[in-house]
Every structure is written in C-alpha cells, then in structure tokens.
Write an enzyme that holds these catalytic residues in place. Structure first.
Site, mmCIF file in Angstrom:
data_model
loop_
_atom_site.group_PDB
_atom_site.id
_atom_site.type_symbol
_atom_site.label_atom_id
_atom_site.label_comp_id
_atom_site.label_asym_id
_atom_site.label_seq_id
_atom_site.Cartn_x
_atom_site.Cartn_y
_atom_site.Cartn_z
ATOM 1 N N LYS A 38 -24.826 64.635 -19.833
ATOM 2 C CA LYS A 38 -24.277 65.224 -21.070
ATOM 3 C C LYS A 38 -24.567 64.305 -22.266
ATOM 4 O O LYS A 38 -24.972 63.152 -22.096
ATOM 5 C CB LYS A 38 -22.773 65.418 -20.909
ATOM 6 C CG LYS A 38 -21.989 64.124 -20.684
ATOM 7 C CD LYS A 38 -20.573 64.390 -20.206
ATOM 8 C CE LYS A 38 -19.827 63.093 -19.966
ATOM 9 N NZ LYS A 38 -18.550 63.303 -19.270
ATOM 10 N N TYR A 251 -22.033 43.670 -48.569
ATOM 11 C CA TYR A 251 -21.064 44.430 -49.367
ATOM 12 C C TYR A 251 -19.694 43.766 -49.369
ATOM 13 O O TYR A 251 -19.214 43.287 -48.336
ATOM 14 C CB TYR A 251 -20.911 45.846 -48.808
ATOM 15 C CG TYR A 251 -22.060 46.764 -49.185
ATOM 16 C CD1 TYR A 251 -22.292 47.103 -50.525
ATOM 17 C CD2 TYR A 251 -22.894 47.288 -48.213
ATOM 18 C CE1 TYR A 251 -23.350 47.943 -50.866
ATOM 19 C CE2 TYR A 251 -23.941 48.135 -48.546
ATOM 20 C CZ TYR A 251 -24.158 48.454 -49.885
ATOM 21 O OH TYR A 251 -25.205 49.280 -50.216
HETATM 22 C C1 LIG Z 1 -18.484 62.572 -18.092
HETATM 23 C C2 LIG Z 1 -18.008 63.102 -16.809
HETATM 24 C C3 LIG Z 1 -18.423 62.522 -15.613
HETATM 25 C C4 LIG Z 1 -19.230 61.257 -15.555
HETATM 26 O O1 LIG Z 1 -18.378 60.166 -15.832
HETATM 27 P P1 LIG Z 1 -18.908 58.662 -15.886
HETATM 28 O O2 LIG Z 1 -17.690 57.858 -16.070
HETATM 29 O O3 LIG Z 1 -19.845 58.591 -17.035
HETATM 30 O O4 LIG Z 1 -19.601 58.403 -14.599
HETATM 31 C C5 LIG Z 1 -18.058 63.143 -14.431
HETATM 32 N N1 LIG Z 1 -17.274 64.263 -14.433
HETATM 33 C C6 LIG Z 1 -16.833 64.818 -15.573
HETATM 34 C C7 LIG Z 1 -15.966 66.015 -15.510
HETATM 35 C C8 LIG Z 1 -17.170 64.249 -16.805
HETATM 36 O O5 LIG Z 1 -16.711 64.796 -17.935
#
Ligand SMILES: *Cc1c(COP(=O)(O)O)cnc(C)c1O
Length: 361
Positions: A38, A251
């Site tokens: 994702k 800045y």
């Molecule tokens: C993002 C996510 C994962 C992966 O989690 P990590 O901690 O990055 O390994 C797995 N299951 C769900 C439902 C997620 O949202």
C-alpha cells in the site's frame, strides 16, 4: 549514481527487497507470505515493488486503495490482490473487471458484495479484534458463517511490535475463535512484527501480511534489525560556506554559530519529503547525515529545497562541492532517521517525495 538534473538520488535495492521477502517467507513456515504494498509500495513505487516481489515468488499482494490495486494488477496479472480499505460505494464492477478482492470490513460492505458479485467471487472478511477502525465487530459476525464463505478471514494487530503488550494474546485468542467459525477460509493475522511474534506465540494462520519489514524497517524495535537495508537517500552538496561566530543559519535564525563553522548546503528539503521536524536549533537536535563517512548534524531549519549541515569537523570539508550527503543508508536506517525526526520509519518511507532521481539496483 547521482544525476545533476536532480537534487537527490533515491536508490532502491530490489535484491534486498526480494531477500527480505524470502526471509519473511521462511519465518512464516507453512503459512504463505503475502506482501503489503500500500501507499505506493511504502513510498518506493507500486510497480517496481510489485514486479520484484512477484519475481521473488510472492503470490498475494495487499494495497489500501482500489486505484493502487489496478496499478498492481497491470504488472502482476496472475497474483491475488486484496484491497484493505474495503468496498467503496459503487465499486463492485471495478473489482470484477480487474479480478481484485475487497477486504470487506462492515456489514454494509458484505451486503453490497453479496448482492452484486457472483456467488463465490473471492473476497476477504475483516473482523476487528481491538483496532476499532475497520472490520466487523466480533458480535456482528452472527450467522454470517452459514451464508458467506470469504476466501480469507483477517484481523490486524494493534501493537505486535511490543511482544509484552497483553493486547497481543487477547487479539490472538479472539481471532482464533472467530476464524474457527470459517473453516473454509484462510486465516491471516500477522503484519511484519507479527511474523516475529509468531516465533514465541504460535498463531493459527495460513497467510501473513508483512509490509514494513520488506522495505528494511525493523520489525523488532529494541533488538537489532534482522532485515536488509533497501533504501539509500543521497543528496548533493551544492556548496560549503564559512559562517563566523554569531552569524545564524537558515530561516528565522534558529541556529547560531558559536565557533567558526563550515556549513554544507544540500539539495534536499521538505518538498522532497524530508520532514521539517529534522530542523535543529542550538538547544534542540534534529536530523543527521553522513558526509565522507562521518556523521554530521543538520543545523537550522529544514527548508523547502535546502538543508544545512555542520561539516566543520569533516576533513577536507572545504572541497565537498558535488559530493553526496547520505540521509538514509547503512548505519542510518529508516528507524534511526525516524527517531531523530520524532516519527516512525513508516512515515519516513511513505513521505519519500516524487522528485528524486530514483535508481533501482
Ligand atoms: C499496513 C497493514 C499491514 C502491514 O503492516 P506492517 O506493519 O507494515 O507489516 C498488514 N495488515 C493490514 C491490515 C495493514 O493495514
């Protein structure tokens, strides 16, 4: 491999990404290791990440949005692709067209899917065991098992990176109770840290869903990182300038030189996703970089396109024009960078900006 048209180069080691997936797959034992890609493959790029994992042997991908799933489908025609954020209203036909699988997370989503998708079309059912974001409440599952057979039954850990957190055992117990009601579905609970939790606390599941660890993040905080580094971020030093005692840098004059200093101005900024919380004043530390093999601090504010580093103590500092300053790399992994910037490594990765020279090796 710097490129003068870009201020900074993001090098992504696809061999390390593949090796991390294989390591997680070995740890998962009999369970299948899927991959969570994702947020544009945790900032590294949906397409190259999906291709690399497919070639490594991964058969199942998870994304957050339907649009990400359509992109992944284009490079991974034969993989199973699940969409974690569920079923947006009116999206069933898109799922069917691209052979994508929703992770159904509410009664309304289950009803819409059962109404509109042909019976038996693969989907996942998300049951909440403690996160209170998505997923049916345990008591909402009711008689669903008698009428609906999801391909996958899943839940998500709240704090699997804290092995001593009592939430873990409670979630595992609740998940195993619920998944037993769906004997024809593949159970899936573990994220990256869950894969390591399983080594001490067995979990009945047929598929694990690591994300972060694939990209080199440490799934076992407090212990050495078992994963290989995937990301290197190198920005070009544009110039090195002399700053005299009492002069300020950046800045709002947030940092004042208390000794004659050499300041390297680097072609990287918050517009590249390097968080502004890496700014440093005389009383607060900020981000770190590595120049000519030596660690140096950020001084002054991180600006949109520029960062200033105190390189006074680097031998030959006056001649650093055109040399790289490493902001993520060996010894400066995403977890260490994250703690210097007051966030977690997930945010460091997913903030990686769009204007880098991206090199896949
Ligand atoms: C993002 C996510 C994962 C992966 O989690 P990590 O901690 O990055 O390994 C797995 N299951 C769900 C439902 C997620 O949202």
């Amino acid at each position: 491999m710097s490129n003068p048209s870009h201020g900074a180069t993001l090098t992504i080691n696809t061999g390390a990404l593949a090796a991390n997936w294989r390591a997680l797959s070995r740890l998962a034992g009999a369970a299948e290791a899927a991959a969570v890609i994702k947020a544009d493959g945790y900032g590294l790029g949906t397409e190259p990440v999906a291709r690399t994992l497919k070639d490594a042997g991964c058969r199942t991908l998870f994304v957050a949005h339907l649009s990400e799933a359509v992109r992944a489908r284009a490079v991974a025609p034969d993989l199973d692709i699940y969409v974690l954020n569920g079923l947006p209203i009116g999206s069933v036909s898109t799922y069917l067209t691209h052979r994508l699988r929703p992770v159904l997370g509410s009664g309304a989503e289950v009803a819409e899917w059962r109404d509109q998708a042909p019976e038996g079309t693969p989907a996942a059912l998300h049951v909440d065991t403690g996160m209170s974001r998505l997923g049916l409440r345990v008591e909402e599952v009711g008689d669903l098992p008698t009428v609906f057979r999801p391909r996958l039954i899943m839940s998500h850990f709240v704090a699997s990176e804290e092995p001593a957190n009592p939430m873990n055992a409670r979630q595992i117990a609740a998940f195993e109770r619920i998944s037993a009601l769906f004997p024809s579905s593949v159970p899936s609970l573990s994220n990256s840290s869950g894969v390591f939790l399983r080594q001490h606390q067995p979990i009945r599941e047929g598929l694990v869903r690591p994300g972060y660890a694939l990209y080199g993040g440490n799934p076992t905080p407090g212990a050495p990182n078992p994963m290989a580094d995937v990301v290197t971020l190198a920005a070009t030093i544009l110039q090195v300038r002399v700053v005299t005692v009492g002069e300020t840098v950046g800045y709002n004059g947030a940092w004042t030189a208390h000794r004659p200093s050499l300041i390297a101005t680097v072609s990287l900024g918050y517009a590249d996703g390097y968080l502004r919380s890496g700014s440093a004043s005389n009383t607060t530390q900020g981000g770190i970089a590595s120049v000519a093999g030596q660690e140096v601090p950020i001084v002054g504010r991180v600006s949109m396109d520029l960062i200033t580093l105190d390189v006074t103590d680097v031998p030959g500092a006056a001649n650093l024009r055109g040399e790289p300053a490493i902001f993520i790399g060996p010894g400066l992994g995403v977890d260490r960078v994250a703690s210097a910037l007051g966030t977690n490594g997930y945010e460091i990765l997913t903030s990686l900006g769009g204007r880098y020279n991206r090199v896949f090796v």
